[in-house]
Scaffold this motif. Structure first.
Motif, mmCIF file in Angstrom:
data_model
loop_
_atom_site.group_PDB
_atom_site.id
_atom_site.type_symbol
_atom_site.label_atom_id
_atom_site.label_comp_id
_atom_site.label_asym_id
_atom_site.label_seq_id
_atom_site.Cartn_x
_atom_site.Cartn_y
_atom_site.Cartn_z
ATOM 1 N N UNK A 190 0.825 -1.216 0.000
ATOM 2 C CA UNK A 190 0.000 0.000 0.000
ATOM 3 C C UNK A 190 0.852 1.256 0.000
ATOM 4 N N UNK A 191 0.473 2.201 -0.839
ATOM 5 C CA UNK A 191 1.159 3.492 -0.903
ATOM 6 C C UNK A 191 0.123 4.611 -0.934
ATOM 7 N N UNK A 192 0.514 5.744 -0.390
ATOM 8 C CA UNK A 192 -0.359 6.910 -0.394
ATOM 9 C C UNK A 192 -0.616 7.351 -1.835
ATOM 10 N N UNK A 193 -1.878 7.600 -2.165
ATOM 11 C CA UNK A 193 -2.207 8.052 -3.519
ATOM 12 C C UNK A 193 -2.653 9.508 -3.525
ATOM 13 N N UNK A 194 -3.653 9.849 -2.707
ATOM 14 C CA UNK A 194 -4.146 11.227 -2.692
ATOM 15 C C UNK A 194 -5.028 11.453 -1.475
ATOM 16 N N UNK A 195 -5.274 12.733 -1.169
ATOM 17 C CA UNK A 195 -6.229 13.122 -0.133
ATOM 18 C C UNK A 195 -7.263 14.031 -0.797
ATOM 19 N N UNK A 196 -8.527 13.683 -0.641
ATOM 20 C CA UNK A 196 -9.603 14.418 -1.305
ATOM 21 C C UNK A 196 -10.433 15.194 -0.301
ATOM 22 N N UNK A 197 -10.590 16.471 -0.559
ATOM 23 C CA UNK A 197 -11.443 17.321 0.275
ATOM 24 C C UNK A 197 -12.750 17.627 -0.446
ATOM 25 N N UNK A 198 -12.766 17.357 -1.752
ATOM 26 C CA UNK A 198 -13.947 17.601 -2.592
ATOM 27 C C UNK A 198 -14.192 16.384 -3.477
ATOM 28 N N UNK A 218 -8.596 9.923 2.525
ATOM 29 C CA UNK A 218 -7.225 9.604 2.133
ATOM 30 C C UNK A 218 -7.216 8.252 1.426
ATOM 31 N N UNK A 219 -6.677 8.224 0.224
ATOM 32 C CA UNK A 219 -6.639 7.014 -0.599
ATOM 33 C C UNK A 219 -5.257 6.377 -0.566
ATOM 34 N N UNK A 220 -5.233 5.073 -0.274
ATOM 35 C CA UNK A 220 -4.009 4.282 -0.344
ATOM 36 C C UNK A 220 -4.193 3.220 -1.416
ATOM 37 N N UNK A 221 -3.253 3.161 -2.345
ATOM 38 C CA UNK A 221 -3.347 2.220 -3.469
ATOM 39 C C UNK A 221 -2.671 0.909 -3.102
ATOM 40 N N UNK A 222 -3.372 -0.214 -3.310
ATOM 41 C CA UNK A 222 -2.811 -1.527 -2.995
ATOM 42 C C UNK A 222 -2.721 -2.427 -4.222
#
Length: 199
Positions: free
Chosen positions: A8-16, A65-69
């Motif tokens: 798993x790695x950090x992909x993005x953080x979405x506020x909208x 917060x999205x983590x890609x696996x």
């Protein structure tokens, strides 16, 4: 057993909503009251120490917060909810965003609800479980910090939650003991998550 979530790695953080990745593939969302141990649980499942930020300050996660696996496979860390010191306008924004996320996100394959074993099934937990039931999504509850209780107390708490879930949500929600610190239930929870992701 190899752990596919360890990549798993950090992909993005979405506020909208417009910041979310394409609505394809599969995602598993993680929800929990502030300080219930959500970040610790995510880190334990992925066998990483600092994938999700843990904090003594409740309400640290303030975005999706999205983590890609894997290709089009994600773990989604929802904002820690129920924290009174968050300004009302921000809380309202999160509520609207999360409502929309649950109503319309087609990639959502399941919901993990993280609850402190000493304070389970609070109003916010039930609200999240209701979101999942309304959408026809499976939900799995982690009774975190299980190591804080003795074996007998753990079993009593598990049975009590299992009984209430069955009464309120039928067979759409399951529950288990969990501790990120002592690894109680980590393999069991990981199997549920990877199953939903099709990994």
């Amino acid at each position: 057993m190899s752990n596919v979530l360890s990549s798993a790695t950090y992909r993005l953080a979405a506020h909208l909503p417009t910041q979310l990745p394409p609505d394809t593939g599969r995602e598993v969302a993680f929800a929990g009251r502030s300080n219930a141990g959500k970040s610790t649980a995510l880190n334990a499942l992925c066998n990483q120490n600092s994938l999700a930020r843990t904090s003594k300050t409740p309400g640290r996660t303030q975005q999706l917060v999205y983590f890609e696996v894997g290709k089009d496979r994600y773990l989604v860390d929802l904002p820690g909810y129920g924290y009174a010191k968050v300004p009302a306008h921000l809380r309202a924004h999160w509520q609207s965003f999360i409502n929309r996320f649950f109503e319309s996100r087609q990639a959502l394959a399941g919901l993990v609800v993280v609850m402190d074993i000493r304070h389970p099934l609070r109003e916010y937990d039930l609200q999240m479980l209701d979101f999942a039931r309304t959408r026809g999504l499976p939900a799995h509850c982690l009774l975190t910090k299980a190591d804080k209780l003795g074996r007998g107390q753990q079993g009593n708490a598990l049975q009590a939650v299992r009984k209430q879930l069955a009464a309120d949500f039928g067979d759409t929600a399951s529950v288990q003991l969990f501790s990120g610190d002592t690894r109680i239930g980590v393999d069991e929870a990981r199997a549920v998550v990877t199953g939903w992701l099709g990994l």
